[in-house]
Design an enzyme around this catalytic site. Structure first.
Site, PDB file in Angstrom:
ATOM      1  N   HIS A  77     -29.510 -21.865-107.766  1.00  0.00           N
ATOM      2  CA  HIS A  77     -28.498 -20.579-107.067  1.00  0.00           C
ATOM      3  C   HIS A  77     -27.575 -21.254-106.191  1.00  0.00           C
ATOM      4  O   HIS A  77     -26.352 -21.178-106.450  1.00  0.00           O
ATOM      5  CB  HIS A  77     -29.529 -19.725-106.449  1.00  0.00           C
ATOM      6  CG  HIS A  77     -28.629 -18.541-105.867  1.00  0.00           C
ATOM      7  ND1 HIS A  77     -28.685 -17.254-106.730  1.00  0.00           N
ATOM      8  CD2 HIS A  77     -27.855 -18.531-104.811  1.00  0.00           C
ATOM      9  CE1 HIS A  77     -27.935 -16.422-105.808  1.00  0.00           C
ATOM     10  NE2 HIS A  77     -27.651 -17.209-104.835  1.00  0.00           N
ATOM     11  N   GLU A  78     -28.233 -22.071-105.202  1.00  0.00           N
ATOM     12  CA  GLU A  78     -27.297 -22.596-104.197  1.00  0.00           C
ATOM     13  C   GLU A  78     -26.263 -23.700-104.755  1.00  0.00           C
ATOM     14  O   GLU A  78     -25.102 -23.772-104.577  1.00  0.00           O
ATOM     15  CB  GLU A  78     -27.764 -23.007-103.093  1.00  0.00           C
ATOM     16  CG  GLU A  78     -28.645 -22.148-102.280  1.00  0.00           C
ATOM     17  CD  GLU A  78     -28.006 -20.978-101.990  1.00  0.00           C
ATOM     18  OE1 GLU A  78     -26.822 -20.756-101.733  1.00  0.00           O
ATOM     19  OE2 GLU A  78     -28.907 -19.994-101.667  1.00  0.00           O
ATOM     20  N   GLU A  94     -20.978 -14.894-106.149  1.00  0.00           N
ATOM     21  CA  GLU A  94     -22.635 -14.590-106.559  1.00  0.00           C
ATOM     22  C   GLU A  94     -22.766 -14.850-107.918  1.00  0.00           C
ATOM     23  O   GLU A  94     -23.698 -15.114-108.553  1.00  0.00           O
ATOM     24  CB  GLU A  94     -22.777 -13.352-106.238  1.00  0.00           C
ATOM     25  CG  GLU A  94     -24.042 -12.904-105.955  1.00  0.00           C
ATOM     26  CD  GLU A  94     -25.126 -13.894-105.100  1.00  0.00           C
ATOM     27  OE1 GLU A  94     -24.492 -14.342-104.247  1.00  0.00           O
ATOM     28  OE2 GLU A  94     -26.355 -13.766-105.145  1.00  0.00           O
ATOM     29  N   HIS A 125     -23.276 -21.909-106.374  1.00  0.00           N
ATOM     30  CA  HIS A 125     -22.146 -21.658-105.344  1.00  0.00           C
ATOM     31  C   HIS A 125     -21.274 -22.952-104.885  1.00  0.00           C
ATOM     32  O   HIS A 125     -20.274 -23.067-105.004  1.00  0.00           O
ATOM     33  CB  HIS A 125     -23.085 -21.130-104.033  1.00  0.00           C
ATOM     34  CG  HIS A 125     -23.509 -19.755-104.054  1.00  0.00           C
ATOM     35  ND1 HIS A 125     -22.457 -18.677-104.311  1.00  0.00           N
ATOM     36  CD2 HIS A 125     -24.558 -19.287-103.647  1.00  0.00           C
ATOM     37  CE1 HIS A 125     -23.194 -17.490-103.950  1.00  0.00           C
ATOM     38  NE2 HIS A 125     -24.504 -17.972-103.948  1.00  0.00           N
TER      39      HIS A 125
END
Lengths: 504, 504
Positions: free
Chosen positions: B267-268, B297, B271
């Site tokens: 997830h990170e 997101e 980003h």
């Protein structure tokens, strides 16, 4: 601060706090660059540091700052001691920055930034001629700066005062002269000694994990507060106080040299104890830092050398080191370890020098800087002068300039007058230790018993708590009852060296 | 920027660069607080962050900034696209900040800082009444802010636009309505399913070292550039772009949950890929960040879910996970691991929710926020409304407010309008993946073969490189050929859930 101030005093203090906050941010960015910033972030980071530093500079010479200083100086008698000292220190910085023509300062900033790269290349190749033109310009502009700032007793005095406020050429000539005249024969005596300590075991293979664990152990023993600081790794060890509750140190672990990280941890730990134990009343203020480079260095050297290279210290802690590295050290006695870490060897490189010869490396630099600024020594002649002095004081002569006049970064950044701080630190430390020993006659027994807390308490009482409130000479005078006296260092080094080398 | 600008454009750009540099410093201080700052440094650090943030705020609403904006807006047609977008964005922030009475803004800052502590306590005790007065005041002041900023189509539109520029209640009502009406029955179907995936093995004991090694491995596979970023640990994982060459992420390793760190790293990492691959022309400018919360997101969710929870992905990478944790996983098949990480379970807590129910958690918050701002729902009635909606959409009802209306930090900070970004991200991601698949019909085969580089390249071409230059709707329109369409997410979730639960 707890004191209640008039509106204008408070506004002045608020501006100083803002400058301190900016310094914390710049310090944080710098710490990160040295400890783990990703490579590709460096150019952007450098620009950011540049922009913030420029804003700090502008604030420090702003009309607003000038007006506060004028107002407060008109009623110095009414100010409390911390405020008075902040007005004095701020005025000094203000004048220093304000007296220079901005174009000349800008020229100097660009020049020194180019000079550092040129120095790196020259050091690597040993080719002094590629660095010489930069050094000539740096000396020339520094001479102009001295004219703008005003010549103190001598031209070089003006530079010295920046790093060790109140220190003079007259005093250093006397002190360094004494030191040199007594250390040169001592080094000569060691060279002739039959009984040289064995030290090959220090260069065995020591796991980084074990070294980390021992550095953490020893910092805990010193009283380094890990809830108000961190230990990290960097190529060149350093200490940095971000704020009163966040004082960081770094070390560098070398697998083939167990002593390196131990003594750099003790050294940086000493700097950190100073900054962790400044009075909470000074938090966020410019008083919340060491009072001078020399006094700061005294605290690192006191822990690294006076405590950390002593026999009582290793009688207590060598067992832990043996337990950490049994295969390397179980056959080596504490006394032999002590002798190995205290061996004296004339060498060419300052940062690798032992406790005795280190001071001679500094004295050489001091004498050369003084010749540059007071006697018009030509930059052309530096290598020759450098090599001659090494031969005369240490009995070694560089075969190329990379291991000679080009070894240090300082001159490429224009930091003339800084080197003496290192030797001043050694002298302050020896004098402080002598005084501490008078107040605690059982000091050695305590160290041997692992009681280091009284040392930290004593230094907090006499040095740490004051931060920048007291001047270096106030500190040494009120702590030891006399002005700086090099004899304590000479006696300490002589006694220890004779013991280590079993000389008569 | 490579473009040559007139003096006034350049002065404007220089001011923006300075603001960006200050943000880098604040970001660095924040990152450090979250990843390892010593406890006792926190108060001083917080003050420093406050002072720098205040200066950033002052610069952003300075007369100087206003004058640049007036001048440049008078000749918008002559400006290049990046400069035009920076003028527009800066004007928006400038007005936003300038239109509020400073006293009211100050009151709000103090209120929300107190409210966060009150919220923490209330969440812990489950006592809504202790938090209610704060929430009432925050809603009241937020309503006043809307009046100062100007009401868009509805009052809540004004808030939405802050996080997802151009997004409206009308559009979200339609989109979220579609989503809700199709997901609620899907969740119901899963509840009735016989064939539930086993997942106890995910909660076995997994060494932190092994998890670290696997997170690093998977980030390397995604194309995270470790020379332009770092992976660290923090209690709540986050990503932060300090500058174009320094984009950092954190994760949190739980010994009893192997999936947690894997998916937070993905997830990170998503980003971070966005911010590492913005055009170098935007380095140091406000364009060098994601264009909206929703698009940002979408990039984290695309990597975490669309790629990272797919069967082809685990056909490739499960072997490495098994090799890292042989005793825990050697008896578990890739297909069973895939089913376990894709199980669907209605639950009370948003941040623990699965891919399907997550969107319903968001829709509940959206509907409630809209009622608060557009329909004058009383803060007194929030818990009742909250619990009823959970029962109606998810079939679960909180037994205390700590696991209900008090679970999220957002409202204590006044961040109304932020929640929709999370579900928008899921929808953008599904639509982008659908479009990528059309351009790369062999996408699954490539993923199964460990070729993730084409995904990064595709997203760089269509999303990453533009940073903040394009609006969210420009990006989704030009990349996929249509406006945001929730059907892609519904189809994706329906197909996957039916496969995992072996439904007809």
């Amino acid at each position: 601060m707890s004191a209640t101030y008039t509106n204008e005093s408070q506004a002045f203090v608020d501006l100083l706090k803002k400058l301190k906050a900016y310094s914390e941010a710049v310090g944080m960015l710098y710490w990160d660059l040295r400890t783990g910033a990703p490579r590709k972030g460096v150019p952007g980071r450098s620009e950011t540091i540049g922009m913030l530093s420029t804003d700090v500079f502008k604030l420090s010479v702003s009309d607003e700052m000038g007006a506060y200083l004028d107002t407060l100086e008109a009623k110095m008698d009414e100010l409390d001691a911390p405020l008075k000292k902040m007005v004095q220190d701020t005025r000094k910085d203000y004048n220093r920055n304000k007296l220079l023509p901005p174009e000349l300062y800008q020229e100097y900033v660009v020049l020194t930034s180019k000079a550092e790269s040129a120095w790196e290349e020259a050091k690597h190749s040993g080719d002094y001629d590629t660095f010489k033109p930069f050094l000539k310009d740096i000396v020339k502009i520094s001479q102009q700066f001295i004219d703008y700032w005003g010549v103190k007793e001598t031209r070089y005095d003006t530079l010295l005062d920046m790093y060790e406020p109140g220190m003079t050429v007259a005093e250093l000539d006397r002190i360094f002269g004494d030191l040199r005249d007594q250390l040169v024969p001592l080094v000569e005596e060691v060279k002739q000694a039959d009984n040289k300590p064995a030290f090959a075991f220090l260069k065995d293979t020591y796991s980084i994990e074990g070294q980390k664990s021992f550095s953490n152990f020893i910092l805990n023993q010193m009283g380094f507060d890990f809830t108000a600081g961190r230990l990290d790794e960097s190529v060149h060890p350093f200490a940095i106080g971000l704020n009163l509750g966040d004082v960081r140190i770094t070390t560098n672990y070398l697998e083939k040299d167990v002593a390196s990280a131990i003594f750099s941890s003790l050294h940086e730990g000493g700097h950190a104890l100073y900054e962790q134990n400044i009075s909470p009343a000074f938090a966020g203020l410019p008083l919340c830092e060491g009072t001078s480079m020399g006094i700061h260095e005294s605290q690192s050297r006191l822990w690294e050398n006076l405590v950390g290279r002593s026999l009582p210290f290793w009688k207590q802690y060598y067992g832990e080191l043996q337990r950490t590295f049994p295969s390397q050290l179980s056959q080596v006695k504490a006394e032999d370890f002590y002798r190995a870490i205290n061996r004296v060897e004339p060498s060419l490189i300052r940062i690798e020098a032992d406790e005795v010869t280190y001071n001679l490396h500094i004295i050489i630099r001091y004498e050369i800087e003084k010749m540059l600024f007071n006697d018009n020594l030509s930059v052309d002649d530096l290598p020759e002068v450098w090599n001659d002095k090494y031969e005369s004081y240490l009995g070694v002569r560089p075969t190329n300039n990379g291991e000679g006049v080009l070894q240090d970064v300082h001159w490429s950044g224009g930091s003339f007058g800084y080197f003496p701080s290192y030797a001043l630190g050694n002298m302050y430390a020896a004098q402080m230790m002598h005084s501490m020993r008078k107040g605690m006659p059982d000091l050695d027994a305590r160290i041997e018993n692992g009681e280091l807390a009284p040392i930290k308490a004593y230094l907090t009482e006499h040095v740490y708590q004051y931060g920048k409130l007291k001047t270096p000479s106030d500190i040494i005078q009120s702590m030891t009852g006399e002005a700086l006296n090099p004899q304590y260092l000479v006696d300490y080094l002589t006694n220890k060296t004779k013991e280590v080398y079993q000389l008569s």
